[in-house]
Design an enzyme around this catalytic site. Sequence first.
Site, PDB file in Angstrom:
ATOM      1  N   SER A  84      34.167  46.034  -2.534  1.00  0.00           N
ATOM      2  CA  SER A  84      33.313  45.317  -3.174  1.00  0.00           C
ATOM      3  C   SER A  84      33.889  44.541  -4.676  1.00  0.00           C
ATOM      4  O   SER A  84      34.688  45.255  -5.140  1.00  0.00           O
ATOM      5  CB  SER A  84      32.074  46.325  -3.455  1.00  0.00           C
ATOM      6  OG  SER A  84      31.401  46.629  -2.308  1.00  0.00           O
ATOM      7  N   THR A 127       3.191 -14.075  10.334  1.00  0.00           N
ATOM      8  CA  THR A 127       4.050 -13.529  11.437  1.00  0.00           C
ATOM      9  C   THR A 127       4.822 -14.667  12.445  1.00  0.00           C
ATOM     10  O   THR A 127       5.727 -14.557  12.883  1.00  0.00           O
ATOM     11  CB  THR A 127       3.004 -12.647  12.376  1.00  0.00           C
ATOM     12  OG1 THR A 127       1.852 -13.373  12.760  1.00  0.00           O
ATOM     13  CG2 THR A 127       2.506 -11.405  11.717  1.00  0.00           C
ATOM     14  N   ARG A 131       0.772  -1.175   0.106  1.00  0.00           N
ATOM     15  CA  ARG A 131       0.071  -0.205  -0.067  1.00  0.00           C
ATOM     16  C   ARG A 131       0.735   1.154  -0.055  1.00  0.00           C
ATOM     17  O   ARG A 131       0.367   2.393  -0.324  1.00  0.00           O
ATOM     18  CB  ARG A 131      -1.101  -0.228   1.158  1.00  0.00           C
ATOM     19  CG  ARG A 131      -2.258  -0.992   1.228  1.00  0.00           C
ATOM     20  CD  ARG A 131      -2.749  -1.268   2.551  1.00  0.00           C
ATOM     21  NE  ARG A 131      -3.331   0.094   2.891  1.00  0.00           N
ATOM     22  CZ  ARG A 131      -3.720   0.276   4.218  1.00  0.00           C
ATOM     23  NH1 ARG A 131      -3.646  -0.981   5.087  1.00  0.00           N
ATOM     24  NH2 ARG A 131      -4.041   1.376   4.619  1.00  0.00           N
ATOM     25  N   ASN A 175       1.092   1.827   6.987  1.00  0.00           N
ATOM     26  CA  ASN A 175       0.965   1.034   5.731  1.00  0.00           C
ATOM     27  C   ASN A 175       0.589   1.723   4.365  1.00  0.00           C
ATOM     28  O   ASN A 175       0.527   1.055   3.358  1.00  0.00           O
ATOM     29  CB  ASN A 175      -0.331  -0.095   6.025  1.00  0.00           C
ATOM     30  CG  ASN A 175       0.061  -0.948   6.994  1.00  0.00           C
ATOM     31  OD1 ASN A 175       1.063  -1.560   7.075  1.00  0.00           O
ATOM     32  ND2 ASN A 175      -0.803  -0.986   8.293  1.00  0.00           N
TER      33      ASN A 175
END
Length: 465
Positions: A414, A79, A15, A228
């Site tokens: 400068s 699992t 997902r 997820n």
Amino acid sequence: MALDIVIMAAGKGTRMKSSLPKVLHKLAGRSLLQHVLHTAGELGADRIITITGHGAEHVEAAVQAPHLQFVRQMPQLGTGHAVQQAVPALHAEGTTLILNGDVPLITARTARALIEACGGKKLALLTIELADPTGYGRIVRQGGSDNGQVRAIVEHKDASPEQRQIREIYTGMMAVPTAALKRWLGQLKNDNVQGEYYLTDIVAMAVADGTPVVAAQPKSEAEVLGVNSPLQLADLERRHQKALAERFMEDGVRLADPARFDVRGELHCGTDVEIDINCIFEGQVRLGSGVRIGASCVIRNARIADNVVIHPFTHIDGGGDENQQGVTVGAGSLIGPFARLRPGAELAEEVHIGNFVEVKNSTLARGAKANHLAYLGDATVGERVNYGAGSITANYDGANKHRTVIGNDVHVGSNSVLIAPVTLGDGATIGGGSTINKNVAAGDLAVARGKQMAISGWVRPVKKR
């Protein structure tokens, strides 16, 4: 008593719709799995076993922790099957804590409570009541009472309509006596809708063996929320950042808007710190007392001393994990707006770095100023130097970097170019528009530019029609 921690990180995360393994997606600047490993490291485990599967080589190369070892689950058959792969790496006795690599915000405090509830003798489950428990395994208690003894966990896909009304869910985390866990894992079967080996089936086995099954709860829901999908990741990110913002404000930090504040690493603040909107802190950042940070600043791996003002849209980048040169800013300095400090920038007290000024691998002594449109790379700058607008150190010859040394009280006019390696002595002055490629002695004026010419009576060309 030995403590083993097993982290399940084998899933693909379909997902997420990404080629990156799910556990490597980031929350608060750190992968989901690295968050869990950080927590595991606080628990003093003897072994941390991470189960990888999808993108295993990528996952194993991307994370690190003390006492970490990997086992692989190929193919992924549930699992229970995942934890079976870790059995050879577990101690014979002690406690095994099982965590999920995609549940990043579990705290060490909650994990310790779960371990203590187990005590090496009980099966301790981490549970919580959710308003919407869809997708989670339900906790079935004796007699259906909220206070009844836990009898089983029923996966959502296998739950009856009545069981799906149960709001107490199993979070996927448990602490188990290791010897009993090994025995129960050997008895698992896959006679269910998915044809998988469910770790949750060991609850019924514990009940049958007379092993007490107890439950512990986390302090907050965010600790047990998994990721997820990108939507869930974004939601958890905001929950985490909100909690961090509240913690900083409780410690006295003033945030203009806590909803527009992101910490993607570790932030440490002194007293009376003020942070405007849309600021991002990455890596290791330390802010001294009295620091004020303007809107939309990004600060990474930096140490900011007391009473520094960082004006809006400043980017301070002290480098990544492999390049920890860092950036330091001395007390009372003024930085920005639209300034950029890169790795190796070391600013002493009361330094001014103004708009569109970039500093890289350079040290600026007390009171040095570069207020406009300038570049200082690979330079050593003395005290009270005034570095003019449009000036640069030309530090790269196409093959190698070279250093520029600017003494105390130097004035660089400068639009000057200092071609390294070159040294400007104390008190030297560089005329505006000069290109300097030779050393300038202390107190000297150096001017290196084309002679100005004026042509009288010159007529500007006119476009032909």
